[in-house]
Design an enzyme around this catalytic site. Structure first.
Site, mmCIF file in Angstrom:
data_model
loop_
_atom_site.group_PDB
_atom_site.id
_atom_site.type_symbol
_atom_site.label_atom_id
_atom_site.label_comp_id
_atom_site.label_asym_id
_atom_site.label_seq_id
_atom_site.Cartn_x
_atom_site.Cartn_y
_atom_site.Cartn_z
ATOM 1 N N GLU A 101 9.550 1.927 11.004
ATOM 2 C CA GLU A 101 8.255 2.607 10.806
ATOM 3 C C GLU A 101 7.854 3.361 12.075
ATOM 4 O O GLU A 101 7.395 4.509 12.029
ATOM 5 C CB GLU A 101 7.188 1.575 10.435
ATOM 6 C CG GLU A 101 7.426 0.954 9.062
ATOM 7 C CD GLU A 101 6.527 -0.218 8.745
ATOM 8 O OE1 GLU A 101 6.445 -0.577 7.561
ATOM 9 O OE2 GLU A 101 5.900 -0.793 9.659
ATOM 10 N N LYS A 134 -8.518 -4.649 6.089
ATOM 11 C CA LYS A 134 -7.653 -4.511 7.270
ATOM 12 C C LYS A 134 -8.418 -4.087 8.527
ATOM 13 O O LYS A 134 -7.830 -4.000 9.607
ATOM 14 C CB LYS A 134 -6.542 -3.485 6.989
ATOM 15 C CG LYS A 134 -5.723 -3.739 5.732
ATOM 16 C CD LYS A 134 -4.876 -4.959 5.830
ATOM 17 C CE LYS A 134 -3.974 -5.211 4.641
ATOM 18 N NZ LYS A 134 -2.898 -4.277 4.438
ATOM 19 N N GLY A 180 0.914 1.946 5.501
ATOM 20 C CA GLY A 180 -0.152 0.958 5.589
ATOM 21 C C GLY A 180 -0.173 0.278 6.950
ATOM 22 O O GLY A 180 0.516 0.702 7.883
ATOM 23 N N GLY A 238 4.093 -6.760 9.054
ATOM 24 C CA GLY A 238 3.999 -7.897 8.139
ATOM 25 C C GLY A 238 5.193 -7.945 7.200
ATOM 26 O O GLY A 238 5.645 -9.012 6.804
ATOM 27 N N THR A 274 0.845 -1.204 0.000
ATOM 28 C CA THR A 274 0.000 0.000 0.000
ATOM 29 C C THR A 274 0.876 1.248 0.000
ATOM 30 O O THR A 274 0.594 2.217 -0.720
ATOM 31 C CB THR A 274 -0.952 -0.013 1.210
ATOM 32 O OG1 THR A 274 -1.498 -1.323 1.383
ATOM 33 C CG2 THR A 274 -2.096 0.978 1.012
HETATM 34 C C1 5RP Z 1 5.488 -3.429 6.862
HETATM 35 C C2 5RP Z 1 4.147 -2.993 7.335
HETATM 36 C C3 5RP Z 1 3.097 -2.778 6.298
HETATM 37 O O1 5RP Z 1 2.584 -1.489 6.448
HETATM 38 C C4 5RP Z 1 2.013 -3.776 6.504
HETATM 39 O O2 5RP Z 1 2.582 -5.075 6.494
HETATM 40 C C5 5RP Z 1 0.951 -3.661 5.421
HETATM 41 O O3 5RP Z 1 1.485 -4.065 4.205
HETATM 42 P P1 5RP Z 1 0.625 -4.078 2.865
HETATM 43 O O4 5RP Z 1 0.314 -2.647 2.547
HETATM 44 O O5 5RP Z 1 1.549 -4.715 1.867
HETATM 45 O O6 5RP Z 1 -0.615 -4.888 3.111
HETATM 46 O O7 5RP Z 1 3.892 -2.812 8.487
HETATM 47 O O8 5RP Z 1 6.334 -3.706 7.945
#
Ligand code: 5RP
Length: 226
Positions: A107, A125, A86, A100, A35
């Site tokens: 972050e 989500k 995201g 994830g 995202t």
């Molecule tokens: C990475 C993160 C991402 O923001 C989270 O995993 C969401 O990922 P995606 O936008 O691919 O669903 O925390 O460490």
């Protein structure tokens, strides 16, 4: 719309949202994941309107540079206008599970120095209670088993994320089956386990604004702080 289209839509909406706040000296914090990648791709369209960015991962930094967007070290920057990223899960209080992609430590650091955290998700989500998505912990490698035992005593089932190292050279435990009824308390408790670098709960400092992409558009939600 499929999930990729929803992500692209919310990424563009985040660019429209921050466009109104920008001045030529603005520096934008940029998250990690698919995202956030959509956000980066849309951000390229207004790159002449701000000074540069700070990235939360090497992957995002590379993508920003590929678009000709300047990337600064966080140590060289006084303030970030906004952090956009995201999440893996979000509840109604804009508390999040992230990590994830294994980037949640950086972050959390970048988000902590931004004036506001704008979280961008597609509607898949949204959850009532955090914890269906396993909670990622970044751990110092030699402490992995000790941290895993501590998480078992908290009722979780830790799983070592194999063949993965974070940008900081550490390992990840994904912890399943936690009861996350009090996200702030659990975040603090896990932070206090020796060997944990950081955990993927963003509850002590949740998102300030949530943009949710769904089939009929994007909803904006602002956090009500207690
Ligand atoms: C990475 C993160 C991402 O923001 C989270 O995993 C969401 O990922 P995606 O936008 O691919 O669903 O925390 O460490």
């Amino acid at each position: 719309m499929n999930q990729d289209q929803l992500k692209a839509q919310v990424g563009q909406h985040a660019v429209d949202y921050i466009d109104k706040l920008l001045d030529p000296d603005s520096i934008i914090g940029v998250g990690t994941g698919s995202t956030a990648n959509c956000f980066i791709d849309s951000l390229a369209g207004i790159k002449h309107k701000f000074d540069g960015t700070v990235a939360s991962s090497n992957a995002s930094a590379e993508r920003l540079v590929s678009h000709g967007i300047p990337v600064y070290e966080l140590n060289d920057v006084n303030e970030l206008l906004v952090y956009v990223d995201g999440a893996d899960e979000t509840n109604a209080d804009l508390e999040l599970i992230k990590g994830g992609g294994g980037a949640h430590t950086r972050e959390k650091i970048v988000a902590s120095v931004a004036r506001q955290f704008v979280c961008i998700v597609d509607s898949s989500k949204l959850v009532d209670t955090l914890g269906t998505f396993p909670l990622p912990l970044e751990v110092i490698p030699m402490a992995r088993s000790a941290v895993a035992r501590a998480m078992v005593s908290l009722g979780g089932k830790p799983v070592y994320r194999e063949n993965f190292l974070t940008d900081n050279g550490n390992q990840i435990l994904d912890v399943y089956d936690l009861s996350i009824d009090e996200p702030r308390g659990l975040e603090e408790r896990i932070n206090n386990i020796t060997g944990v670098v950081s955990n993927g709960l963003f509850a002590i400092k949740p998102a300030d604004v949530l943009l949710v992409g769904h089939a009929n558009g994007v909803d904006e939600k602002v956090a009500a702080r207690s």
